[in-house]
Motif scaffolding. Structure first.
Motif, PDB file in Angstrom:
ATOM      1  N   ALA A 149       0.927  -1.272   0.103  1.00 51.64           N
ATOM      2  CA  ALA A 149       0.050  -0.126  -0.083  1.00 51.64           C
ATOM      3  C   ALA A 149       0.968   1.214  -0.117  1.00 51.64           C
ATOM      4  CB  ALA A 149      -0.900   0.025   1.180  1.00 51.64           C
ATOM      5  N   VAL A 150       1.995   1.143   0.758  1.00 52.06           N
ATOM      6  CA  VAL A 150       2.629   2.465   0.803  1.00 52.06           C
ATOM      7  C   VAL A 150       3.454   2.573  -0.539  1.00 52.06           C
ATOM      8  CG1 VAL A 150       4.866   3.400   1.735  1.00 52.06           C
ATOM      9  CG2 VAL A 150       3.253   2.218   3.245  1.00 52.06           C
ATOM     10  N   ARG A 151       4.015   1.525  -1.005  1.00 56.51           N
ATOM     11  CA  ARG A 151       4.573   1.518  -2.467  1.00 56.51           C
ATOM     12  C   ARG A 151       3.555   2.180  -3.636  1.00 56.51           C
ATOM     13  NH1 ARG A 151       5.228  -4.014  -3.788  1.00 56.51           N
ATOM     14  NH2 ARG A 151       6.095  -3.414  -5.685  1.00 56.51           N
ATOM     15  N   ALA A 152       2.394   1.461  -3.331  1.00 58.21           N
ATOM     16  CA  ALA A 152       1.244   2.177  -4.637  1.00 58.21           C
ATOM     17  C   ALA A 152       0.883   3.637  -4.156  1.00 58.21           C
ATOM     18  CB  ALA A 152      -0.009   1.267  -4.243  1.00 58.21           C
ATOM     19  N   LEU A 153       0.760   3.907  -2.990  1.00 57.96           N
ATOM     20  CA  LEU A 153       0.343   5.470  -2.816  1.00 57.96           C
ATOM     21  C   LEU A 153       1.684   6.325  -3.019  1.00 57.96           C
ATOM     22  CD1 LEU A 153      -1.597   4.800   0.421  1.00 57.96           C
ATOM     23  CD2 LEU A 153      -2.386   5.828  -1.674  1.00 57.96           C
ATOM     24  N   CYS A 154       3.014   5.889  -2.985  1.00 60.09           N
ATOM     25  CA  CYS A 154       4.080   6.703  -3.218  1.00 60.09           C
ATOM     26  C   CYS A 154       4.069   6.980  -4.815  1.00 60.09           C
ATOM     27  CB  CYS A 154       5.034   6.330  -2.508  1.00 60.09           C
ATOM     28  SG  CYS A 154       5.206   6.669  -0.656  1.00 60.09           S
ATOM     29  N   ALA A 155       3.785   5.779  -5.317  1.00 59.98           N
ATOM     30  CA  ALA A 155       3.872   5.789  -6.844  1.00 59.98           C
ATOM     31  C   ALA A 155       2.751   6.335  -7.648  1.00 59.98           C
ATOM     32  CB  ALA A 155       3.994   4.275  -7.390  1.00 59.98           C
ATOM     33  N   HIS A 156       1.681   6.780  -6.841  1.00 54.66           N
ATOM     34  CA  HIS A 156       0.388   7.171  -7.309  1.00 54.66           C
ATOM     35  C   HIS A 156       0.055   8.575  -6.412  1.00 54.66           C
ATOM     36  CE1 HIS A 156       0.424   3.155  -8.672  1.00 54.66           C
ATOM     37  NE2 HIS A 156       0.057   3.707  -9.945  1.00 54.66           N
ATOM     38  N   PRO A 157       0.869   9.669  -6.855  1.00 57.26           N
ATOM     39  CA  PRO A 157       0.600  10.598  -5.792  1.00 57.26           C
ATOM     40  C   PRO A 157      -0.809  11.402  -5.875  1.00 57.26           C
ATOM     41  CG  PRO A 157       2.381  11.352  -7.575  1.00 57.26           C
ATOM     42  CD  PRO A 157       2.153   9.834  -7.392  1.00 57.26           C
ATOM     43  N   ARG A 158      -1.317  11.328  -7.150  1.00 61.12           N
ATOM     44  CA  ARG A 158      -2.483  11.684  -7.251  1.00 61.12           C
ATOM     45  C   ARG A 158      -3.698  11.071  -6.521  1.00 61.12           C
ATOM     46  NH1 ARG A 158      -3.172  13.345 -13.661  1.00 61.12           N
ATOM     47  NH2 ARG A 158      -1.621  15.163 -13.840  1.00 61.12           N
ATOM     48  N   GLN A 159      -3.458   9.633  -6.365  1.00 58.24           N
ATOM     49  CA  GLN A 159      -4.596   8.852  -5.640  1.00 58.24           C
ATOM     50  C   GLN A 159      -4.198   9.348  -4.171  1.00 58.24           C
ATOM     51  OE1 GLN A 159      -6.627   6.778  -6.910  1.00 58.24           O
ATOM     52  NE2 GLN A 159      -5.898   7.830  -8.928  1.00 58.24           N
ATOM     53  N   LEU A 160      -3.063   9.272  -3.611  1.00 60.40           N
ATOM     54  CA  LEU A 160      -2.793   9.796  -2.207  1.00 60.40           C
ATOM     55  C   LEU A 160      -3.428  10.932  -2.169  1.00 60.40           C
ATOM     56  CD1 LEU A 160      -1.355   9.419   0.507  1.00 60.40           C
ATOM     57  CD2 LEU A 160       0.623  10.351  -0.452  1.00 60.40           C
ATOM     58  N   ALA A 161      -3.329  11.866  -2.879  1.00 60.30           N
ATOM     59  CA  ALA A 161      -3.909  13.162  -2.595  1.00 60.30           C
ATOM     60  C   ALA A 161      -5.546  13.156  -2.372  1.00 60.30           C
ATOM     61  CB  ALA A 161      -3.653  14.083  -3.902  1.00 60.30           C
ATOM     62  N   LEU A 162      -6.172  12.205  -3.342  1.00 60.88           N
ATOM     63  CA  LEU A 162      -7.519  11.893  -3.297  1.00 60.88           C
ATOM     64  C   LEU A 162      -7.865  11.508  -1.663  1.00 60.88           C
ATOM     65  CD1 LEU A 162      -8.367  10.140  -6.510  1.00 60.88           C
ATOM     66  CD2 LEU A 162      -8.996  12.578  -6.013  1.00 60.88           C
ATOM     67  N   VAL A 163      -7.103  10.646  -1.260  1.00 60.43           N
ATOM     68  CA  VAL A 163      -7.252  10.284   0.097  1.00 60.43           C
ATOM     69  C   VAL A 163      -7.034  11.539   1.235  1.00 60.43           C
ATOM     70  CG1 VAL A 163      -6.759   8.678   1.971  1.00 60.43           C
ATOM     71  CG2 VAL A 163      -6.613   8.045  -0.352  1.00 60.43           C
ATOM     72  N   ARG A 164      -6.111  11.863   1.047  1.00 59.22           N
ATOM     73  CA  ARG A 164      -5.841  13.356   2.034  1.00 59.22           C
ATOM     74  C   ARG A 164      -7.021  14.351   1.819  1.00 59.22           C
ATOM     75  NH1 ARG A 164      -0.805  13.292   3.805  1.00 59.22           N
ATOM     76  NH2 ARG A 164       1.170  12.397   2.738  1.00 59.22           N
ATOM     77  N   ALA A 165      -7.501  14.354   0.727  1.00 60.47           N
ATOM     78  CA  ALA A 165      -8.585  15.445   0.440  1.00 60.47           C
ATOM     79  C   ALA A 165     -10.002  14.996   0.762  1.00 60.47           C
ATOM     80  CB  ALA A 165      -8.653  15.909  -0.942  1.00 60.47           C
ATOM     81  N   GLY A 166     -10.049  13.675   1.424  1.00 63.54           N
ATOM     82  CA  GLY A 166     -11.318  13.190   1.578  1.00 63.54           C
ATOM     83  C   GLY A 166     -12.372  12.706   0.903  1.00 63.54           C
ATOM     84  N   GLU A 167     -11.748  12.614  -0.365  1.00 67.32           N
ATOM     85  CA  GLU A 167     -12.468  12.182  -1.654  1.00 67.32           C
ATOM     86  C   GLU A 167     -12.638  10.557  -1.787  1.00 67.32           C
ATOM     87  OE1 GLU A 167     -11.989  14.307  -5.376  1.00 67.32           O
ATOM     88  OE2 GLU A 167     -11.242  15.726  -4.257  1.00 67.32           O
ATOM     89  N   ALA A 168     -11.716   9.974  -0.914  1.00 63.86           N
ATOM     90  CA  ALA A 168     -11.494   8.429  -0.702  1.00 63.86           C
ATOM     91  C   ALA A 168     -11.044   8.317   0.779  1.00 63.86           C
ATOM     92  CB  ALA A 168     -10.601   7.860  -1.641  1.00 63.86           C
TER      93      ALA A 168
END
Length: 418
Positions: free
Chosen positions: A258-277
């Motif tokens: 999960a850490v590898r995936a989120l670091c490799a996909h910063p836009r996806q990480l940003a969605l989680v940080r923004a509460g959109e996921a």
């Protein structure tokens, strides 16, 4: 139903490696593939989502190794690297009433309430481990192995506390368990590791029998006393082995992936940080996209079967191809190989099978989800600029083709406010 033309078996590499390119090639030829297991043993892997879902709940598919033709015929050597998976006494190798008995005994001690009650402890342990991760990084130029200092000790600490296993045993249990589940362990080493692991678990069980406590091991020992339907000693040892290995190895891989995936996909990480996921969404998408278990041993047809147009003879050892099913475009759409934390919210989204399906669905799934969700949320809150310290291509893959992850994950920490 017509069967597919015969395909040459794919030789699974005992040393492992990233499975996704191989899975895509095999899936393009069909949902079920013949494979060659270590030692030249013939087997099958069910790779397609719908085929796997069907196979996992098929009434004429068994888990007990008495149905394993090659084993019954004496063609499996003592040091065969997958032998423990096939023969360990317990839930994973039991069928029918025997499986229901073993699972109910474990489930009475491993209740949802116990898991829910663990959340404060999971949070406390997570924060403590993040402190340790920061110290490790400070001692090495800002870089630390996230797998070693965080992803491993969190689930290992939780499952061992739940089982009442003392800290002194934990490193040894992880080391031995890693040897037992790796498919590239030399035969003599596999035999020695299995014997030592059984001995260590026997020592733990004997201590708990003599001095019971408020822990899962004591409960498993005592749980059958009311009706006499208790676990035998081999079943108890097998259950402890299953819970310790599955209770930390799977979650260790899940957090790492999960850490590898989120670091490799910063836009996806940003969605989680923004509460959109949610962080839970990130966990579920990791389970689908980069399953912590790739090919899980074994199930055996009790008669000749045809699955997704492919004949599987009775007694064939069959692998559950979780990592392949998670990226099956027939189930998850043409973008199945894309990491998308909002996927589960789409209309018609298909639920992954990475924690199993049917009677053998992972008993520890709620705990794994809890640990991974807390771990990700606290990790990226504490270190919002966290990033891998080496390119993904330089990360050594997990040993063997059962587990799916990397052996280490060096990360560079950037704490909040830096």
């Amino acid at each position: 139903m017509e069967t597919s033309p015969a395909r040459l078996p794919y030789r699974l590499d005992p040393a492992g490696g990233c499975p996704h390119a191989v899975n895509a090639r095999l899936l393009a030829q069909g949902a079920v593939a013949p494979v060659e297991l270590p030692g030249g043993i013939g087997g099958m892997a069910v790779l397609g989502h719908e085929a796997l879902k069907e196979f996992l709940q098929h009434p004429e598919v068994a888990k007990n190794a008495r149905h394993f033709t090659a084993l019954r015929e004496g063609r499996i050597a003592e040091g065969w690297p997958l032998l423990t998976f096939a023969t360990v006494p317990g839930m994973t190798t039991a069928d029918g009433d025997d499986h229901r008995r073993l699972r109910s005994l474990a489930a009475r001690a491993f209740t949802p309430r116990r898991v829910a009650d663990l959340k404060p402890r999971v949070e406390e342990l997570t924060e403590s481990l993040l402190d340790g991760l920061a110290r490790a990084a400070a001692a090495d130029g800002g870089v630390a192995d996230l797998r070693r200092h965080f992803a491993l000790p969190l689930p290992m600490g939780v499952i061992c506390e739940l089982l009442g296993v003392d800290v002194e045993f934990r490193d040894r249990l992880h080391h031995l368990g890693s040897q037992v589940v790796a498919t590239d362990t030399a035969p003599a080493d596999a035999v020695a590791a299995n014997r030592e692991l059984v001995a260590v678990l026997g020592e733990i069980a004997a201590a708990k029998a003599a001095r019971p406590g408020d822990d899962l091991t004591s409960a498993l020992i005592a749980v059958g006393d009311e009706d006499g339907d208790r676990l035998s000693r081999p079943e108890l040892i097998g259950t402890l082995l299953l819970m310790i290995i599955a209770g930390h190895e799977t979650t260790l891989n899940l957090i790492t992936n999960a850490v590898r995936a989120l670091c490799a996909h910063p836009r996806q990480l940003a969605l989680v940080r923004a509460g959109e996921a949610s962080w839970a969404d990130a966990v579920e998408e990791t389970l689908r996209w980069d399953a912590p278990v790739s090919y899980f041993p074994f199930r055996y047809p009790v008669r000749d079967l045809t699955v997704a147009g492919t004949a599987i003879p009775a007694g064939t050892p069959v692998l559950a191809g979780y990592s392949a099913a998670g990226r099956d475009p027939a189930a998850h759409g043409p973008d199945a190989d894309r990491f998308d934390v909002t996927r589960a919210g789409r209309p018609g989204a298909v639920r992954h099978l990475s924690l199993g399906h049917g009677a053998h669905f992972c008993l520890g799934a709620p705990l794994a989800r809890l640990e991974a969700t807390v771990a990700l949320e606290r990790l990226f809150t504490r270190f919002p600029g966290l990033r891998p310290a080496v390119p993904e291509a330089e990360l050594a893959p997990h040993a063997g083709f059962v587990g799916n992850s990397v052996r280490s994950l060096p990360v560079r920490l950037v704490p909040h406010g830096s």
